[in-house]
Scaffold this motif. Structure first.
Motif, PDB file in Angstrom:
ATOM      1  N   ASN A 199       0.850  -1.195   0.000  1.00 46.35           N
ATOM      2  CA  ASN A 199       0.000   0.000   0.000  1.00 46.35           C
ATOM      3  C   ASN A 199       0.882   1.239   0.000  1.00 46.35           C
ATOM      4  O   ASN A 199       1.437   1.613   1.033  1.00 46.35           O
ATOM      5  CB  ASN A 199      -0.915  -0.005   1.228  1.00 46.35           C
ATOM      6  CG  ASN A 199      -1.860   1.195   1.239  1.00 46.35           C
ATOM      7  OD1 ASN A 199      -1.629   2.210   0.589  1.00 46.35           O
ATOM      8  ND2 ASN A 199      -2.934   1.070   1.995  1.00 46.35           N
ATOM      9  N   ARG A 219       6.985  10.386  -2.392  1.00 43.92           N
ATOM     10  CA  ARG A 219       6.227   9.621  -3.378  1.00 43.92           C
ATOM     11  C   ARG A 219       6.639   8.158  -3.246  1.00 43.92           C
ATOM     12  O   ARG A 219       7.826   7.850  -3.196  1.00 43.92           O
ATOM     13  CB  ARG A 219       6.551  10.120  -4.774  1.00 43.92           C
ATOM     14  CG  ARG A 219       5.795   9.392  -5.872  1.00 43.92           C
ATOM     15  CD  ARG A 219       6.247   9.906  -7.226  1.00 43.92           C
ATOM     16  NE  ARG A 219       5.340   9.488  -8.277  1.00 43.92           N
ATOM     17  CZ  ARG A 219       5.485   9.824  -9.549  1.00 43.92           C
ATOM     18  NH1 ARG A 219       6.499  10.594  -9.917  1.00 43.92           N
ATOM     19  NH2 ARG A 219       4.636   9.401 -10.450  1.00 43.92           N
ATOM     20  N   THR A 446     -10.367   4.960  -8.180  1.00 45.96           N
ATOM     21  CA  THR A 446      -9.532   4.765  -9.374  1.00 45.96           C
ATOM     22  C   THR A 446      -9.888   5.848 -10.388  1.00 45.96           C
ATOM     23  O   THR A 446     -10.835   6.612 -10.194  1.00 45.96           O
ATOM     24  CB  THR A 446      -9.787   3.401 -10.052  1.00 45.96           C
ATOM     25  OG1 THR A 446     -11.150   3.342 -10.461  1.00 45.96           O
ATOM     26  CG2 THR A 446      -9.462   2.254  -9.132  1.00 45.96           C
ATOM     27  N   HIS A 459      -5.376   4.224 -13.500  1.00 45.78           N
ATOM     28  CA  HIS A 459      -4.642   4.371 -12.246  1.00 45.78           C
ATOM     29  C   HIS A 459      -5.084   3.296 -11.272  1.00 45.78           C
ATOM     30  O   HIS A 459      -6.258   3.235 -10.898  1.00 45.78           O
ATOM     31  CB  HIS A 459      -4.921   5.744 -11.626  1.00 45.78           C
ATOM     32  CG  HIS A 459      -4.273   6.859 -12.373  1.00 45.78           C
ATOM     33  ND1 HIS A 459      -3.013   7.322 -12.062  1.00 45.78           N
ATOM     34  CD2 HIS A 459      -4.703   7.583 -13.430  1.00 45.78           C
ATOM     35  CE1 HIS A 459      -2.693   8.301 -12.884  1.00 45.78           C
ATOM     36  NE2 HIS A 459      -3.697   8.482 -13.731  1.00 45.78           N
ATOM     37  N   SER A 461      -3.700   2.230  -7.759  1.00 47.57           N
ATOM     38  CA  SER A 461      -2.653   2.449  -6.745  1.00 47.57           C
ATOM     39  C   SER A 461      -2.408   1.192  -5.918  1.00 47.57           C
ATOM     40  O   SER A 461      -1.371   1.054  -5.286  1.00 47.57           O
ATOM     41  CB  SER A 461      -3.018   3.634  -5.844  1.00 47.57           C
ATOM     42  OG  SER A 461      -3.963   3.258  -4.869  1.00 47.57           O
ATOM     43  N   SER A 462      -3.354   0.265  -5.889  1.00 46.17           N
ATOM     44  CA  SER A 462      -3.125  -1.004  -5.171  1.00 46.17           C
ATOM     45  C   SER A 462      -2.251  -1.887  -6.038  1.00 46.17           C
ATOM     46  O   SER A 462      -2.658  -2.279  -7.126  1.00 46.17           O
ATOM     47  CB  SER A 462      -4.444  -1.723  -4.901  1.00 46.17           C
ATOM     48  OG  SER A 462      -5.358  -0.855  -4.283  1.00 46.17           O
ATOM     49  N   ASP A 494       1.180   3.788  -7.360  1.00 46.76           N
ATOM     50  CA  ASP A 494       1.774   5.127  -7.279  1.00 46.76           C
ATOM     51  C   ASP A 494       0.946   5.953  -6.293  1.00 46.76           C
ATOM     52  O   ASP A 494      -0.263   6.109  -6.459  1.00 46.76           O
ATOM     53  CB  ASP A 494       1.747   5.768  -8.675  1.00 46.76           C
ATOM     54  CG  ASP A 494       2.509   7.087  -8.730  1.00 46.76           C
ATOM     55  OD1 ASP A 494       2.707   7.719  -7.668  1.00 46.76           O
ATOM     56  OD2 ASP A 494       2.893   7.486  -9.852  1.00 46.76           O
ATOM     57  N   SER A 495       1.628   6.516  -5.291  1.00 48.35           N
ATOM     58  CA  SER A 495       0.899   7.304  -4.288  1.00 48.35           C
ATOM     59  C   SER A 495       0.395   8.628  -4.862  1.00 48.35           C
ATOM     60  O   SER A 495      -0.252   9.391  -4.162  1.00 48.35           O
ATOM     61  CB  SER A 495       1.779   7.554  -3.055  1.00 48.35           C
ATOM     62  OG  SER A 495       2.899   8.330  -3.403  1.00 48.35           O
ATOM     63  N   ARG A 496       0.696   8.914  -6.139  1.00 47.93           N
ATOM     64  CA  ARG A 496       0.108  10.113  -6.758  1.00 47.93           C
ATOM     65  C   ARG A 496      -1.215   9.804  -7.446  1.00 47.93           C
ATOM     66  O   ARG A 496      -1.899  10.699  -7.922  1.00 47.93           O
ATOM     67  CB  ARG A 496       1.070  10.709  -7.776  1.00 47.93           C
ATOM     68  CG  ARG A 496       2.245  11.344  -7.099  1.00 47.93           C
ATOM     69  CD  ARG A 496       2.801  12.486  -7.914  1.00 47.93           C
ATOM     70  NE  ARG A 496       3.894  13.078  -7.192  1.00 47.93           N
ATOM     71  CZ  ARG A 496       5.031  13.446  -7.751  1.00 47.93           C
ATOM     72  NH1 ARG A 496       5.205  13.289  -9.047  1.00 47.93           N
ATOM     73  NH2 ARG A 496       5.970  13.978  -7.025  1.00 47.93           N
ATOM     74  N   SER A 497      -1.559   8.531  -7.528  1.00 50.98           N
ATOM     75  CA  SER A 497      -2.842   8.144  -8.122  1.00 50.98           C
ATOM     76  C   SER A 497      -3.934   8.277  -7.068  1.00 50.98           C
ATOM     77  O   SER A 497      -3.644   8.395  -5.880  1.00 50.98           O
ATOM     78  CB  SER A 497      -2.777   6.687  -8.591  1.00 50.98           C
ATOM     79  OG  SER A 497      -1.907   6.551  -9.685  1.00 50.98           O
ATOM     80  N   ASN A 499      -6.467   7.074  -4.333  1.00 56.20           N
ATOM     81  CA  ASN A 499      -6.171   6.045  -3.332  1.00 56.20           C
ATOM     82  C   ASN A 499      -7.136   4.862  -3.438  1.00 56.20           C
ATOM     83  O   ASN A 499      -8.316   4.993  -3.151  1.00 56.20           O
ATOM     84  CB  ASN A 499      -6.246   6.671  -1.933  1.00 56.20           C
ATOM     85  CG  ASN A 499      -5.705   5.739  -0.858  1.00 56.20           C
ATOM     86  OD1 ASN A 499      -5.565   4.540  -1.080  1.00 56.20           O
ATOM     87  ND2 ASN A 499      -5.390   6.304   0.293  1.00 56.20           N
TER      88      ASN A 499
END
Ligand code: MOS
Length: 735
Positions: A199, A219, A446, A459, A461-462, A494-497, A499
């Protein structure tokens, strides 16, 4: 069924794993760990190490600019210890150097003065009043009391009562890629971590907290990694890497050696589980009393959550009217225990399913009939007290077992040519929840974009831990957009996507997949609305990567610019169940596994000849992927049953190599591993799928335990069951 989108790159070696990330001018990082599992730190002297040519920095506790603590539920683990070490994995210093060799040499030159403290290595003794305390509040990490009905009346109503204590091993995740990653400043000046993790948002939060910087300065990227199985939910290398890059402004890398990974990484909690169960002569179970003691190791990690899942599921998918559940997790100076595929369920299944076997035999019902007789129904309370609101397909799964060739011709399959070889068939039936508990599950966000080249960008992120969740999510998106997975590019982990939450709890395809479907459906409508405005001559439709209108078919690649920038967000969170209780499971997958074993009574060797998984994971999004998860889970469950245990002596790992910590190889996994899919769509799930990541493992050791009893007439109450244990048991039996 489709081939996974990552298959080719992994098979050819082209894929860049977190441990493959290389940047210009990278530093090599090594971590100094405590040789003592419990000690006061008197002094740390890094002067000699500091002067070694090629050493760039040596960091200790005073160099942690933020809070010198981390942890997912309770921040109780020091990043770098300066007062006390509590287990063999505790870190004291980080070395960064121009080469790996220099970093290792410098680490050896750091002098630490310790004052050893008394150890707590036995979970029972950890709760004694005079036990040394690992933490100021004592050694009790978590405790739960659950149940329903009147346990005394339940046993009074029973004609047979069985009571036994089971012990399970400290299983190691043994992922192909140990904990690893790299840190660097990206083009926009963000301190970036590219690491194995489950995560990126959790990692980012903990790293930012230790560095004392706002989260958006960090990031985190979690590309496809070489496995996790729950062992990469907790912080491993992340903060060390971040500290080095923060202090030196240079990129760096760290990959734990296999020995280091086995010595310091988190494990599956070893459980001592006492089961007392009662049954009436007519075959109805009456009572189930369960006492769980889990060895949490030195820090909290995810122990309270693992314990809660075990306690919630320890009466199984059966209708015990009277139950009493007491569960404790305690701190010791042993290896940290945390999440591992199944999350507390495999430990309790081993005991419960053997109790079910005993009770069925006592009342003269076969294993399938006995479980069918006692199967819980939707709307009934579970043993732990919560109401089962999800669908229950245990009866269908048991029907499938009954129709199988292995079950029907079991007496033939149990014949052997050699009188010293004994065969047995065992069954275990289980439930496994998917998604985080009610009130805990955050849901998933998403986003999908139509790019100027006509391809879609999703996107997610998971991250995909290796289980195939990205492929399944793309299949769901492609379905909604009438296209193919090849038409998609992915920004993953990516933590910029937006959550999407953790890749854990068998939730990714279920929750994130549903969110992706919603985003894709919205994007489809947005594209069609934009296309209508272009007046293409007819009602536009999406087909493949084209827009059809009238008798024209225009590739999206040509139209994308005209359609304008188009994107859509999606969110999914399972509906709040009624009646609601905090942490209750939303819904379950069901599995019944059959194991056919053969025991050589002269050598004690156990061979698993056949494994069969009758599995309801709801609608299988990618049946080929589901089979892979089922087979991999069974292989890991076989290891849990017969080989795997991290042996500890005085808080030190004894088998810290894969030559001594034995996992199943291709020789140990039966040639016949079958998965029979029962696909009853789960109403809670927009695509009908249930989680599949964990369920393959949870039943296997219970099925093998019952098969061993069938073969030998001996109950093994301890995992793993070794040849030595078989020979001892046969000797005691006088056989
Ligand atoms: Mo997990 S064992 O919920 O990654």
């Amino acid at each position: 069924p489709i081939a996974r989108v990552d298959a080719l790159a992994k098979a050819t070696g082209a894929h860049t794993y977190p441990s493959d990330v290389v940047r210009q001018g990278m530093l090599w990082v090594q971590v100094l760990r405590a040789p003592h599992p419990h000690a006061h730190i008197r002094a740390i002297d890094a002067a000699a190490a500091q002067t070694l040519p090629g050493v760039v920095c040596i960091l200790t506790a005073k160099d942690v600019p933020g809070e010198n603590r981390f942890g997912l539920l309770v921040r109780d683990q020091p990043v770098l210890c300066d007062q006390v070490v509590r287990y063999q994995g505790d870190a004291l210093a980080i070395v960064a150097a121009e080469t790996d060799e220099i970093a290792r040499r410098a680490r050896e030159l750091i002098r630490v003065e310790y004052e050893p403290l008394p150890l707590v290595t036995d979970p029972e003794q950890a709760l004694w009043p005079d036990a040394p305390r690992l933490h100021p509040q004592g050694n009790l990490c978590a405790e739960l009391q659950l149940g329903r009905g009147d346990i005394v009346a339940g046993f009074a109503a029973a004609d047979y009562v069985f009571e036994r204590e089971y012990r399970t091993g400290r299983q190691e995740h043994a992922f192909l890629e140990p904990e690893a990653g790299a840190a660097y400043y990206d083009d926009e000046g963000a301190l970036t971590l590219c690491v194995g993790g489950q995560n990126p948002f959790n990692d980012r939060q903990q790293v930012a907290n230790a560095l004392g910087v706002p989260e958006d300065h960090i990031r985190v990227l979690n590309p496809m990694m070489g496995g996790a199985f729950g062992g990469k939910e907790d912080i491993s290398v992340q903060i060390y890497l971040a500290l080095v890059t923060y202090h030196t402004k240079r990129p760096c890398r760290l990959r734990l050696d296999r020995e280091e990974s086995l010595r310091v990484g988190v494990k599956r909690h070893p459980f001592q589980v006492r089961y007392k169960t009662g049954v009436r002569q007519d075959g109805a179970v009456t009572a189930c009393e369960v006492t769980i003691l889990a060895d949490a190791g030195a820090y909290t990690t995810l122990s309270p959550a693992v314990l809660a899942l075990a306690a919630n599921h320890c009466c199984g998918p059966y209708n015990f009217p009277h139950t009493k559940i007491t569960a404790r997790a305690v701190f010791t100076n042993n290896s940290n225990a945390s999440a591992f595929r199944g999350f507390g369920n495999p430990q309790v299944v081993v005991g419960l399913e053997q109790q079910m076997d005993m009770m069925g035999r006592a009342v003269g019902l076969d294993p399938v009939a006995f479980r069918r007789r006692n199967a819980i129904r939707q709307g009934q309370p579970a043993g732990a007290g919560f109401t089962v609101t999800g669908t229950v397909t245990l009866p269908r799964v048991l029907d499938s077992v009954q129709q199988s060739e292995l079950w029907q011709r079991r007496e033939q399959f149990k014949q052997t040519a050699s009188p010293w070889k004994k065969r047995g068939l065992g069954l275990a039936a289980i439930w496994q929840p998917f998604g985080l508990g009610a009130g805990i599950e955050p849901g998933a966000h998403t986003r999908i974009e139509l790019q100027p080249n006509g391809r879609y960008l999703v996107h997610l992120s998971s991250p995909d831990l290796g289980g195939g969740s990205v492929t399944a999510c793309l299949q769901l998106a492609a379905h909604e957009l009438h296209s193919a997975v090849e038409d998609f590019d992915v920004v993953m982990g990516d933590s910029r996507s937006p959550n999407a939450g953790s890749s854990n709890a068998s939730r990714t395809t279920f929750v994130v997949g549903a969110a992706v479907m919603e985003a894709a459906a919205r994007l489809r409508e947005a594209i069609l609305a934009a296309a209508r405005r272009l007046n293409l001559g007819g009602e536009p439709q999406l087909q493949g990567s084209q827009i059809q209108a009238g008798d024209r078919a225009v590739p999206l690649a040509e139209l994308a610019a005209e359609l304008g920038p188009l994107a859509a967000a999606g969110f999914f969170k399972p509906a709040r169940p009624e009646p609601f209780s905090f942490g209750m499971p939303y819904a379950f997958g069901f599995s019944a596994q059959l194991a056919l074993v053969e025991v050589d009574t002269l050598t004690g060797e156990i061979e698993v000849l056949k494994l069969e998984n009758h599995l309801d994971v709801g609608r299988a999004i990618n049946p080929q992927g589901v089979e892979g998860q089922s087979e991999g889970g069974m292989a890991q469950g076989l290891g849990y049953a017969l080989y795997e245990d991290t042996l500890m002596q005085d808080g030190r790992v004894q088998n810290e190599r894969l030559s001594t910590y034995v996992i199943p190889s291709i020789r140990d996994v039966p040639a016949e591993v079958k998965t029979i899919l029962i696909q009853e769509p789960e109403p809670l799930s927009p695509h009908g799928g249930r989680g599949v990541g964990e369920i393959g493992l949870s039943a296997t050791a219970g099925a093998i335990g019952n098969a061993l009893f069938d073969a030998l007439g001996v109950r093994f109450e301890r995992l793993p069951v070794t040849p030595e244990m078989v020979l001892d048991a046969l000797e005691q039996k006088g056989a």
